[in-house]
Design an enzyme around this catalytic site. Structure first.
Site, PDB file in Angstrom:
ATOM      1  N   LYS A 192       0.687  -1.419   0.138  1.00  0.00           N
ATOM      2  CA  LYS A 192       0.095  -0.301   0.264  1.00  0.00           C
ATOM      3  C   LYS A 192       1.143   1.191   0.025  1.00  0.00           C
ATOM      4  CE  LYS A 192      -2.967   2.816   2.872  1.00  0.00           C
ATOM      5  NZ  LYS A 192      -3.383   2.659   4.654  1.00  0.00           N
ATOM      6  N   GLU A 237      -8.805  11.614  12.705  1.00  0.00           N
ATOM      7  CA  GLU A 237      -7.720  10.553  13.781  1.00  0.00           C
ATOM      8  C   GLU A 237      -6.745  10.964  14.438  1.00  0.00           C
ATOM      9  OE1 GLU A 237      -4.973   6.745  11.499  1.00  0.00           O
ATOM     10  OE2 GLU A 237      -6.423   8.637   9.988  1.00  0.00           O
TER      11      GLU A 237
END
Length: 431
Positions: A192, A237
């Protein structure tokens, strides 16, 4: 206003800190400095800083460790009288760190002269002064700083209008970068990589930032709304939070747009929760966070399954981590351990960082870096600088948004996701 840097470890400076309860301070944002706002809040609670007693600047690969060491030295010398004892009281510094080791952007810890705070229905004021004399008594300047008045809330102003345009990488080049990233992932080079885009604009009004921050706080109350040294945003976050030995974090990876109606919205959330692509991306981010935090904790628990986190414009897959600190690390020590996370860099970390540096085409600055605050005991709250823009002294505004690219990512879909993620900050500037 006194300045220092990490190289001098705050130069032996001694701070005098006085925290006392005060009457209700709501709302906080209208009391912030319009030109140089310092702010950290969620759901109307948090801290606002005014003035600057000490500034610590660092850069390079050791920027977080250097800042942590300088802060430990500064805090050890401080004379603190905290009569409230809540997170955010006593000696605090607001911080924002560059994402990359080689970034041209400086990383900062800013100690204000005045801190206004609200938490759990209680309000306080902290006054911080730099004692320049050698005696135990503060000098005249410090004494004056310890009597700073609490500013009255400013009148509400309209949100400034900033017209954004693509930055260094136009949309078609971003799609090409995504396609190249997918090619490298399919070739087995990495699992990723997170690729970001940049929008740029120009702010003409000097006093508009307070209105922009207010808009973010009103539209996205469940995020961390922050302003540090020109970096402003609303991040969902939590990178890491440390409070009296308890460690917590929130990992986000996997995104979809909200539905047009209630039934469509529920369907979008259910599809996200069942999406193999998004679940795989999320699992990589959680594994990365656990791997980095576990060595510092005596115990670390994660949500049994990812849950869908609802924001006004999108759904995220989320996992909460909570544990007990096992080695006495400060919040900045843990920031050093976990940054950059797989959610904003990729997996494996080293290869992902090299890949995004090759494909993105610009310096991220403080985007996706740690932003938050730390207190004199090392406790603090830190988020990842997402849904954000950096406002420079010349009025340039650079906004950022990124997406996690995995083997089945579609370039056009990832471009559309960045548009969705840009929405909070573009709208906050009147777009």
């Amino acid at each position: 206003m006194k300045h220092t840097d990490a190289a001098t470890r705050a130069g032996g400076a001694r701070l005098v800190v006085r925290t006392e309860p005060t009457d209700e301070l709501a709302p906080l944002i209208p009391r912030a400095d319009p030109r140089h706002p310092l702010l950290w809040m969620r759901r109307g609670e948090g801290i606002v800083g005014l003035g600057e007693a000490v500034r610590i600047e660092t850069s390079g690969p050791s920027r977080i460790a250097d800042a942590a060491a300088a802060w430990t030295s500064l805090a050890a010398l401080a004379d603190v009288d905290d009569r409230v004892g809540l997170p955010g009281t006593g000696l605090v510094a607001f911080g924002a760190f560059a994402f990359a080791d080689g970034s041209a952007s400086t990383s900062v810890l800013v100690v204000p002269e005045l801190v206004l705070g609200r938490r759990d229905g209680r309000a306080w004021v902290t006054r911080i002064a730099l004692a320049t004399g050698d005696s135990e008594a503060t000098d005249a300047a410090a004494s004056a700083a310890l009597t700073l008045e609490i500013p009255e809330p400013a009148a509400k102003r309209r949100v400034p209008r900033v017209t954004f345009a693509p930055g260094a990488v136009p949309p078609e080049e971003y799609e090409a970068a995504v396609a190249e990233a997918v090619r490298r992932i399919d070739a087995g080079e990495l699992a990723k990589v997170v690729l970001a885009r940049q929008l740029v604009g120009e702010l003409h009004e000097e006093d508009g930032l307070r209105a922009t921050i207010t808009r973010l706080a009103e539209d996205y109350p469940d995020t961390w709304v922050y302003a540090v040294d020109g970096l402003i945003g609303a991040s969902p976050e939590t990178l890491v939070r440390v409070d009296h030995g308890t460690v917590s974090a929130r990992v986000l990876a996997g995104t979809t747009a909200r539905g047009a109606g209630e039934a469509s919205d529920r369907e979008r959330a259910a599809d996200l929760a069942a999406s193999p692509k998004d679940l795989a991306e999320h699992a990589l981010a959680v594994a990365s966070a656990v791997k980095r935090l576990a060595p510092h904790t005596a115990r670390l628990d994660a949500s049994p399954e990812p849950f869908t986190l609802q924001l006004p414009n999108l759904w995220h897959l989320a996992t909460d981590l909570k544990g007990t600190l096992g080695d006495g690390s400060s919040s900045l020590d843990l920031v050093q351990a976990v940054h950059p996370t797989a959610a904003v860099a990729g997996t494996p970390r080293r290869i992902a960082l090299r890949t995004l540096a090759e494909l993105e085409g610009f310096d991220r600055g403080r985007y996706a870096g740690p932003v938050g605050w730390i207190d004199g005991d090392g406790d603090g709250e830190w988020a990842i600088a997402l849904r954000c823009a950096q406002v420079d002294g010349d009025g340039t505004v650079a906004a950022y948004a990124g997406c996690g690219i995995v083997h089945d990512s579609v370039p056009a879909d990832e471009l559309a996701e960045t548009v969705m993620k840009f929405r909070p900050i573009v709208e906050a500037f009147g777009g």
